[in-house]
Design a protein around this motif. Structure first.
Motif, PDB file in Angstrom:
ATOM      1  N   MET A 199     -10.633  78.261 -20.904  1.00  0.00           N
ATOM      2  CA  MET A 199      -9.988  77.013 -20.498  1.00  0.00           C
ATOM      3  C   MET A 199      -9.968  76.181 -21.457  1.00  0.00           C
ATOM      4  N   TYR A 200     -10.387  76.101 -22.522  1.00  0.00           N
ATOM      5  CA  TYR A 200     -10.153  75.150 -23.706  1.00  0.00           C
ATOM      6  C   TYR A 200      -8.730  75.401 -24.181  1.00  0.00           C
ATOM      7  N   LEU A 201      -8.176  76.328 -24.072  1.00  0.00           N
ATOM      8  CA  LEU A 201      -6.842  76.934 -24.748  1.00  0.00           C
ATOM      9  C   LEU A 201      -6.005  75.890 -23.720  1.00  0.00           C
ATOM     10  N   PHE A 202      -6.038  76.184 -22.634  1.00  0.00           N
ATOM     11  CA  PHE A 202      -5.169  75.711 -21.651  1.00  0.00           C
ATOM     12  C   PHE A 202      -5.351  73.958 -21.716  1.00  0.00           C
ATOM     13  N   TYR A 203      -6.381  73.217 -21.592  1.00  0.00           N
ATOM     14  CA  TYR A 203      -6.379  72.018 -22.058  1.00  0.00           C
ATOM     15  C   TYR A 203      -5.885  71.493 -23.312  1.00  0.00           C
ATOM     16  N   SER A 204      -6.224  72.287 -24.219  1.00  0.00           N
ATOM     17  CA  SER A 204      -5.729  71.700 -25.457  1.00  0.00           C
ATOM     18  C   SER A 204      -4.179  71.813 -25.526  1.00  0.00           C
ATOM     19  N   PHE A 205      -3.317  72.845 -24.854  1.00  0.00           N
ATOM     20  CA  PHE A 205      -2.258  72.992 -24.728  1.00  0.00           C
ATOM     21  C   PHE A 205      -1.625  71.599 -24.093  1.00  0.00           C
ATOM     22  N   LEU A 206      -2.098  71.128 -22.978  1.00  0.00           N
ATOM     23  CA  LEU A 206      -1.669  70.081 -22.154  1.00  0.00           C
ATOM     24  C   LEU A 206      -1.881  68.777 -22.888  1.00  0.00           C
ATOM     25  N   PHE A 207      -2.978  68.703 -23.645  1.00  0.00           N
ATOM     26  CA  PHE A 207      -3.340  67.347 -24.135  1.00  0.00           C
ATOM     27  C   PHE A 207      -2.527  67.070 -25.379  1.00  0.00           C
ATOM     28  N   CYS A 208      -2.539  68.037 -26.221  1.00  0.00           N
ATOM     29  CA  CYS A 208      -1.739  67.872 -27.551  1.00  0.00           C
ATOM     30  C   CYS A 208      -0.258  67.592 -27.096  1.00  0.00           C
ATOM     31  N   GLY A 209       0.252  68.625 -26.414  1.00  0.00           N
ATOM     32  CA  GLY A 209       1.739  68.410 -25.694  1.00  0.00           C
ATOM     33  C   GLY A 209       1.811  67.160 -25.083  1.00  0.00           C
ATOM     34  N   PHE A 210       1.005  66.668 -24.650  1.00  0.00           N
ATOM     35  CA  PHE A 210       1.121  65.196 -23.702  1.00  0.00           C
ATOM     36  C   PHE A 210       1.506  64.361 -24.677  1.00  0.00           C
ATOM     37  N   ILE A 211       0.561  64.218 -25.892  1.00  0.00           N
ATOM     38  CA  ILE A 211       0.702  63.183 -26.856  1.00  0.00           C
ATOM     39  C   ILE A 211       2.030  63.512 -27.515  1.00  0.00           C
ATOM     40  N   CYS A 212       2.317  64.425 -27.892  1.00  0.00           N
ATOM     41  CA  CYS A 212       3.706  64.710 -28.624  1.00  0.00           C
ATOM     42  C   CYS A 212       5.005  64.128 -27.498  1.00  0.00           C
ATOM     43  N   MET A 213       4.477  64.599 -26.439  1.00  0.00           N
ATOM     44  CA  MET A 213       5.754  64.053 -25.735  1.00  0.00           C
ATOM     45  C   MET A 213       5.976  62.786 -25.306  1.00  0.00           C
ATOM     46  N   ILE A 214       4.822  61.916 -25.383  1.00  0.00           N
ATOM     47  CA  ILE A 214       4.976  60.417 -25.203  1.00  0.00           C
ATOM     48  C   ILE A 214       5.386  59.785 -26.436  1.00  0.00           C
TER      49      ILE A 214
END
Lengths: 147, 116
Positions: free
Chosen positions: B1-16
């Motif tokens: 589950m860590y992998l999925f959350y990592s994907f979302l959080f890191c991608g979210f910061i990069c997108m913003i």
């Protein structure tokens, strides 16, 4: 008449900014980087029985190593042009800015070229990081209850 | 589950940050500096620690984590040494990143030639 013609031609050759696509690419590439980071941490914990803090430190060193190697080999710049913030916001961007400044000024000599230009871009990150950390740390310390 | 959350959080910061970059005149240098300040602010009341607990490695990769580890080391040292600890412990945790970046960029600059 000439003006409208010229404007039409200029409009046709204007660079199109694909904002939505840029944001999507940044999301995907940034998320992929984050997933690799977490994967490396879990691999190190599983394989070498490190603690999570040690594994995270190791992961950051691995990322910096590959970012500087790829920048020195020359193809990291092309990746950055394509994925932009997906690679600039993770710690790879920090390493990339340092080594690209260092490489650009290599011919000016080791002291006034490499040494004094290395922190050209990364210096702002360190400066504002340290000042804000000191400021917020002072507030936390004065409000009370450090820990 | 860590992998999925990592994907979302890191991608979210990069997108913003990509959206800010596209819709304003700020350069990537401005945005990274801003994110470091945001990271330091979030950790001044231990919010970023909670995020790392939930997300895992994905929260330690973006540059916000740099600000977080600066203030985290400072506060950890302040606990034992008092006021001067804020100055003493500032680089405790980020020293790895900074020294690795300096050493690798020096070595690779000596070995490789600039491309363009």
């Amino acid at each position: 008449m000439r003006n409208t013609k010229y404007e039409n031609i200029a409009l046709r050759h204007k660079a199109v900014e694909k904002r939505g696509e840029n944001a999507f690419l940044a999301f995907m590439s940034g998320g992929f980087m984050g997933m690799i980071a977490e994967g490396i941490i879990e691999f190190l914990i599983f394989q070498f029985h490190m603690s999570r803090v040690d594994a995270a430190t190791f992961m950051i060193v691995i990322f910096i190593f590959f970012a500087s190697l790829f920048t020195a080999l020359g193809f990291f710049d092309k990746l950055v042009q394509k994925y932009k913030c997906g690679l600039l916001i993770p710690i790879t961007g920090f390493a990339h800015s340092m080594i690209s400044c260092c490489l650009d000024y290599k011919r000016e000599g080791p002291i006034y070229g490499m040494g004094s230009n290395m922190f050209k871009l990364a210096g702002s990150v360190i400066l504002y990081g340290v000042v804000s950390a000191w400021f917020f740390g002072m507030i936390r310390f004065l409000i009370g209850g450090v820990g | 589950m860590y992998l999925f959350y990592s994907f979302l959080f890191c991608g979210f910061i990069c997108m913003i940050s990509q959206i800010i970059l596209d819709n304003s005149k700020l350069t990537p240098g401005h945005i990274t500096s801003m994110l470091v300040v945001v990271g330091a602010f979030l950790d001044s009341f231990s919010i970023y620690d909670q995020i790392i607990k939930i997300v895992g490695g994905g929260a330690q990769l973006p540059i916000t984590s740099f600000g977080h580890s600066l203030i985290h080391g400072a506060l950890a040292k302040a606990e034992t040494s008092g006021f001067m600890g804020i100055f003493m412990g500032m680089f405790d945790l980020t020293a790895t990143g900074i020294s690795a970046a300096i050493i690798f960029s020096f070595i690779f600059t000596l070995i490789f030639k600039p491309r363009n």
